[in-house]
Write a protein that holds these residues in place. Sequence first.
Motif, short mmCIF file in Angstrom:
data_model
loop_
_atom_site.label_atom_id
_atom_site.label_comp_id
_atom_site.label_asym_id
_atom_site.label_seq_id
_atom_site.Cartn_x
_atom_site.Cartn_y
_atom_site.Cartn_z
N LEU A 13 0.88 -1.26 -0.09
CA LEU A 13 -0.16 -0.13 0.00
C LEU A 13 0.95 1.40 0.01
O LEU A 13 0.58 2.34 -0.65
CB LEU A 13 -0.79 0.01 1.17
CG LEU A 13 -1.81 -1.19 1.15
CD1 LEU A 13 -2.78 -1.08 2.55
CD2 LEU A 13 -2.79 -0.89 0.07
N ARG A 14 1.92 1.28 0.69
CA ARG A 14 2.88 2.47 0.60
C ARG A 14 3.42 2.71 -0.59
O ARG A 14 3.53 3.90 -1.11
CB ARG A 14 4.02 2.08 1.70
CG ARG A 14 5.02 3.07 2.10
CD ARG A 14 6.27 2.72 2.81
NE ARG A 14 5.56 2.32 4.35
CZ ARG A 14 5.11 3.02 5.26
NH1 ARG A 14 5.49 4.18 5.34
NH2 ARG A 14 4.86 2.21 6.16
N ALA A 15 3.75 1.60 -1.27
CA ALA A 15 4.11 1.85 -2.78
C ALA A 15 2.88 2.41 -3.55
O ALA A 15 3.29 3.55 -4.57
CB ALA A 15 4.71 0.63 -3.41
N LEU A 16 1.82 1.99 -3.37
CA LEU A 16 0.54 2.90 -4.28
C LEU A 16 0.60 4.17 -3.75
O LEU A 16 0.20 5.12 -4.51
CB LEU A 16 -0.74 1.79 -4.18
CG LEU A 16 -0.83 0.69 -4.68
CD1 LEU A 16 -1.97 -0.07 -4.22
CD2 LEU A 16 -0.70 0.75 -6.22
N VAL A 17 0.56 4.56 -2.50
CA VAL A 17 0.28 5.92 -1.82
C VAL A 17 1.28 6.75 -2.60
O VAL A 17 1.36 7.89 -2.76
CB VAL A 17 0.44 5.89 -0.34
CG1 VAL A 17 0.37 7.15 0.14
CG2 VAL A 17 -1.05 5.26 0.09
N LYS A 18 2.57 6.22 -2.49
CA LYS A 18 3.78 6.88 -2.82
C LYS A 18 3.66 7.38 -4.55
O LYS A 18 3.86 8.46 -4.81
CB LYS A 18 5.16 6.11 -3.05
CG LYS A 18 6.41 6.77 -3.24
CD LYS A 18 7.72 6.02 -3.31
CE LYS A 18 8.85 6.64 -3.71
NZ LYS A 18 8.87 7.31 -4.92
N MET A 19 3.30 6.43 -5.34
CA MET A 19 3.03 6.69 -6.51
C MET A 19 1.78 7.70 -6.79
O MET A 19 1.94 8.69 -7.54
CB MET A 19 2.82 5.68 -7.42
CG MET A 19 2.44 5.68 -8.94
SD MET A 19 1.32 4.23 -9.67
CE MET A 19 -0.25 4.57 -8.89
N LEU A 20 0.51 7.48 -6.14
CA LEU A 20 -0.49 8.18 -6.27
C LEU A 20 -0.38 9.65 -5.79
O LEU A 20 -0.88 10.51 -6.61
CB LEU A 20 -1.77 7.67 -5.82
CG LEU A 20 -2.35 6.20 -6.38
CD1 LEU A 20 -3.42 5.70 -5.58
CD2 LEU A 20 -2.92 6.70 -7.64
N ASP A 21 0.29 9.89 -4.84
CA ASP A 21 0.48 11.16 -4.16
C ASP A 21 1.86 11.93 -4.74
O ASP A 21 2.04 13.15 -4.28
CB ASP A 21 0.47 11.08 -2.55
CG ASP A 21 -1.01 10.72 -2.07
OD1 ASP A 21 -1.75 10.74 -2.86
OD2 ASP A 21 -0.80 10.47 -1.02
N GLY A 22 2.65 10.92 -5.35
CA GLY A 22 3.70 11.67 -5.87
C GLY A 22 5.09 11.97 -4.70
O GLY A 22 5.44 12.82 -4.72
N MET A 23 4.72 11.08 -3.70
CA MET A 23 5.58 11.41 -2.66
C MET A 23 7.31 11.06 -2.74
O MET A 23 7.47 10.23 -3.54
CB MET A 23 5.18 10.53 -1.21
CG MET A 23 4.03 10.79 -0.98
SD MET A 23 3.68 9.62 0.58
CE MET A 23 3.06 10.88 1.80
N SER A 24 7.82 11.93 -2.10
CA SER A 24 9.35 11.55 -2.14
C SER A 24 9.77 10.14 -1.20
O SER A 24 9.06 9.95 -0.44
CB SER A 24 10.32 12.62 -1.44
OG SER A 24 10.07 12.78 -0.18
N GLU A 25 10.98 9.76 -1.51
CA GLU A 25 11.37 8.50 -0.70
C GLU A 25 11.36 9.06 0.83
O GLU A 25 10.96 8.06 1.48
CB GLU A 25 12.95 8.17 -1.10
CG GLU A 25 13.15 7.78 -2.78
CD GLU A 25 12.50 6.31 -2.70
OE1 GLU A 25 12.43 5.63 -1.87
OE2 GLU A 25 12.01 6.17 -3.90
#
Length: 76
Positions: A13-25
């Motif tokens: 889920l963290r990977a999906l959230v990162k992608m969808l929200d454009g979050m940095s590492e």
Amino acid sequence: GDDVLVVAHGNSLRALVKMLDGMSEADIVEFNIPTGVPILYQLDRGLRPTAPRRFLGDAAAIEAATRAVAAQAERK
């Protein structure tokens, strides 16, 4: 126009959230996903969010679940 339910473990889920929200590492490492709390995304046809994500449920219960996940990481 379809509704989709994704059920997965925290890091998936963290990977999906990162992608969808454009979050940095750095930001995604600090982001805690509360266990068992649905996250609602509204997406356009290009699968880009049209509104901010939101957790569904009682705000106090969501906060407690978020703290519990953060505490797990602190113990390691």
